[in-house]
Design a protein around this motif. Structure first.
Motif, PDB file in Angstrom:
ATOM      1  N   PRO A  77      70.901  36.094  72.199  1.00  0.00           N
ATOM      2  CA  PRO A  77      69.530  36.484  71.856  1.00  0.00           C
ATOM      3  C   PRO A  77      69.417  36.705  70.350  1.00  0.00           C
ATOM      4  O   PRO A  77      70.411  36.652  69.620  1.00  0.00           O
ATOM      5  CB  PRO A  77      69.344  37.788  72.628  1.00  0.00           C
ATOM      6  CG  PRO A  77      70.726  38.366  72.689  1.00  0.00           C
ATOM      7  CD  PRO A  77      71.662  37.193  72.800  1.00  0.00           C
ATOM      8  N   ALA A  78      68.206  36.962  69.887  1.00  0.00           N
ATOM      9  CA  ALA A  78      67.990  37.178  68.453  1.00  0.00           C
ATOM     10  C   ALA A  78      68.793  38.374  67.953  1.00  0.00           C
ATOM     11  O   ALA A  78      69.359  38.342  66.859  1.00  0.00           O
ATOM     12  CB  ALA A  78      66.504  37.377  68.176  1.00  0.00           C
ATOM     13  N   ARG A  79      68.843  39.416  68.772  1.00  0.00           N
ATOM     14  CA  ARG A  79      69.647  40.587  68.442  1.00  0.00           C
ATOM     15  C   ARG A  79      70.841  40.649  69.381  1.00  0.00           C
ATOM     16  O   ARG A  79      70.694  40.436  70.588  1.00  0.00           O
ATOM     17  CB  ARG A  79      68.822  41.867  68.584  1.00  0.00           C
ATOM     18  CG  ARG A  79      67.700  41.995  67.554  1.00  0.00           C
ATOM     19  CD  ARG A  79      66.991  43.326  67.716  1.00  0.00           C
ATOM     20  NE  ARG A  79      65.946  43.501  66.718  1.00  0.00           N
ATOM     21  CZ  ARG A  79      65.175  44.577  66.633  1.00  0.00           C
ATOM     22  NH1 ARG A  79      65.341  45.575  67.511  1.00  0.00           N
ATOM     23  NH2 ARG A  79      64.248  44.667  65.695  1.00  0.00           N
ATOM     24  N   PRO A  80      72.031  40.927  68.860  1.00  0.00           N
ATOM     25  CA  PRO A  80      73.227  40.976  69.710  1.00  0.00           C
ATOM     26  C   PRO A  80      73.067  41.956  70.868  1.00  0.00           C
ATOM     27  O   PRO A  80      72.466  43.021  70.726  1.00  0.00           O
ATOM     28  CB  PRO A  80      74.323  41.435  68.742  1.00  0.00           C
ATOM     29  CG  PRO A  80      73.823  41.056  67.389  1.00  0.00           C
ATOM     30  CD  PRO A  80      72.334  41.205  67.446  1.00  0.00           C
ATOM     31  N   VAL A  81      73.610  41.572  72.011  1.00  0.00           N
ATOM     32  CA  VAL A  81      73.564  42.409  73.211  1.00  0.00           C
ATOM     33  C   VAL A  81      74.983  42.811  73.581  1.00  0.00           C
ATOM     34  O   VAL A  81      75.868  41.961  73.715  1.00  0.00           O
ATOM     35  CB  VAL A  81      72.916  41.652  74.390  1.00  0.00           C
ATOM     36  CG1 VAL A  81      73.061  42.450  75.679  1.00  0.00           C
ATOM     37  CG2 VAL A  81      71.448  41.386  74.102  1.00  0.00           C
ATOM     38  N   GLU A  82      75.200  44.102  73.732  1.00  0.00           N
ATOM     39  CA  GLU A  82      76.504  44.606  74.134  1.00  0.00           C
ATOM     40  C   GLU A  82      76.586  44.672  75.661  1.00  0.00           C
ATOM     41  O   GLU A  82      75.570  44.816  76.344  1.00  0.00           O
ATOM     42  CB  GLU A  82      76.745  46.002  73.547  1.00  0.00           C
ATOM     43  CG  GLU A  82      76.690  46.054  72.029  1.00  0.00           C
ATOM     44  CD  GLU A  82      77.790  45.241  71.373  1.00  0.00           C
ATOM     45  OE1 GLU A  82      78.868  45.085  71.992  1.00  0.00           O
ATOM     46  OE2 GLU A  82      77.571  44.761  70.249  1.00  0.00           O
ATOM     47  N   GLN A  85      75.002  47.466  77.523  1.00  0.00           N
ATOM     48  CA  GLN A  85      73.540  47.429  77.641  1.00  0.00           C
ATOM     49  C   GLN A  85      73.113  46.412  78.707  1.00  0.00           C
ATOM     50  O   GLN A  85      71.951  46.033  78.778  1.00  0.00           O
ATOM     51  CB  GLN A  85      72.912  47.033  76.295  1.00  0.00           C
ATOM     52  CG  GLN A  85      73.270  47.964  75.143  1.00  0.00           C
ATOM     53  CD  GLN A  85      72.845  47.392  73.804  1.00  0.00           C
ATOM     54  OE1 GLN A  85      72.829  46.177  73.602  1.00  0.00           O
ATOM     55  NE2 GLN A  85      72.481  48.274  72.884  1.00  0.00           N
ATOM     56  N   ASN A 143      69.044  44.012  80.289  1.00  0.00           N
ATOM     57  CA  ASN A 143      69.706  42.712  80.353  1.00  0.00           C
ATOM     58  C   ASN A 143      70.480  42.550  81.662  1.00  0.00           C
ATOM     59  O   ASN A 143      71.145  43.481  82.123  1.00  0.00           O
ATOM     60  CB  ASN A 143      70.670  42.554  79.173  1.00  0.00           C
ATOM     61  CG  ASN A 143      69.983  42.768  77.846  1.00  0.00           C
ATOM     62  OD1 ASN A 143      69.115  41.997  77.453  1.00  0.00           O
ATOM     63  ND2 ASN A 143      70.354  43.838  77.146  1.00  0.00           N
TER      64      ASN A 143
END
Length: 226
Positions: A77-82, A85, A143
């Motif tokens: 995604p545009a912002r990293p996803v951990e 999350q 997510n």
């Protein structure tokens, strides 16, 4: 020239009717009236080793985690996803005819939960509760990563599950006919962002699981000789 040792590894998700009765019977390892059979048998100059199914091997946990990790890395995604999350869902067939089908998946859920990698880990099913479409209700995280615990990318994983996740059937069929994936990663549905992977059977690490089953059967056979 025939090999002196033959290893048979059932490419199945769980132990059950086919792995414990049908396949051994067709191979001549057990008779219809037998309640059990020897996993190592001599047949002339050959020794046959009947291994456990790949789906119940402990290292399948790593296969599932690799599949879940790779899909997000491939479609970031545009912002990293951990992972903390993210809710991880393992999708299985489920059937009232064989409780082991569900047990194998629930065991993997327990093992992955114990690692504390994901915010949540759930099992969902095609034919049992909770259903695959219930993932939106079950997930608290924004997510979702859905991994189908199937050996091959067939009807269920390529068509049925994307529809259960909310894609219109005509959209799924149109994409497949044009050579596209049925699900576009990630897709926003019901205020969730969803990644959907290919079936675990096409994961390269499956080859390692098969070899592990062979080594286990060989070690067990050697112990019985002692």
């Amino acid at each position: 020239m025939f090999a002196s040792r033959v290893f048979i590894v059932p490419l199945f998700i769980s132990e059950g009717y086919f792995t414990e009765e049908v396949v051994p019977r067709e191979l001549g390892l057990r008779a219809r009236d037998q309640t059990s059979f020897a996993r190592v048998q001599k047949r002339g100059s050959q020794t046959l080793y009947y291994c456990g199914p790949v789906g119940t091997h402990e290292s399948m946990t790593n296969v599932l985690l690799a599949r879940a990790r790779d899909i997000v890395q491939k479609h970031p995604p545009a912002r990293p996803v951990e992972t903390n999350q993210t809710a991880l869902f393992i999708a299985g067939h489920g059937t009232g005819d064989n409780e082991n089908s569900r047990t194998a998946i629930e065991r993997q859920v327990e093992l992955i939960r114990a690692k504390n990698l994901y915010a949540e880990v759930h099992a969902v099913f095609l034919e049992e509760e909770p259903r695959i479409g219930d993932c939106y209700r079950l997930a608290r995280a924004k997510n979702i990563v859905m991994v189908p615990f199937f050996i091959s990318d067939g009807l269920h994983s390529r068509e049925d599950i994307p529809v259960m996740l909310g894609e219109p059937e005509e959209t799924v069929q149109s994409r497949l006919k044009s050579g596209q994936a049925a699900w576009r990663n990630p897709t926003e549905k019901q205020d969730k962002r969803v990644w959907y992977t290919a079936a675990i059977g096409s994961e390269p690490h499956i080859a390692d699981v098969i070899l592990e089953r062979v080594h286990e059967a060989l070690r067990a056979g050697e112990v019985k000789k002692c």
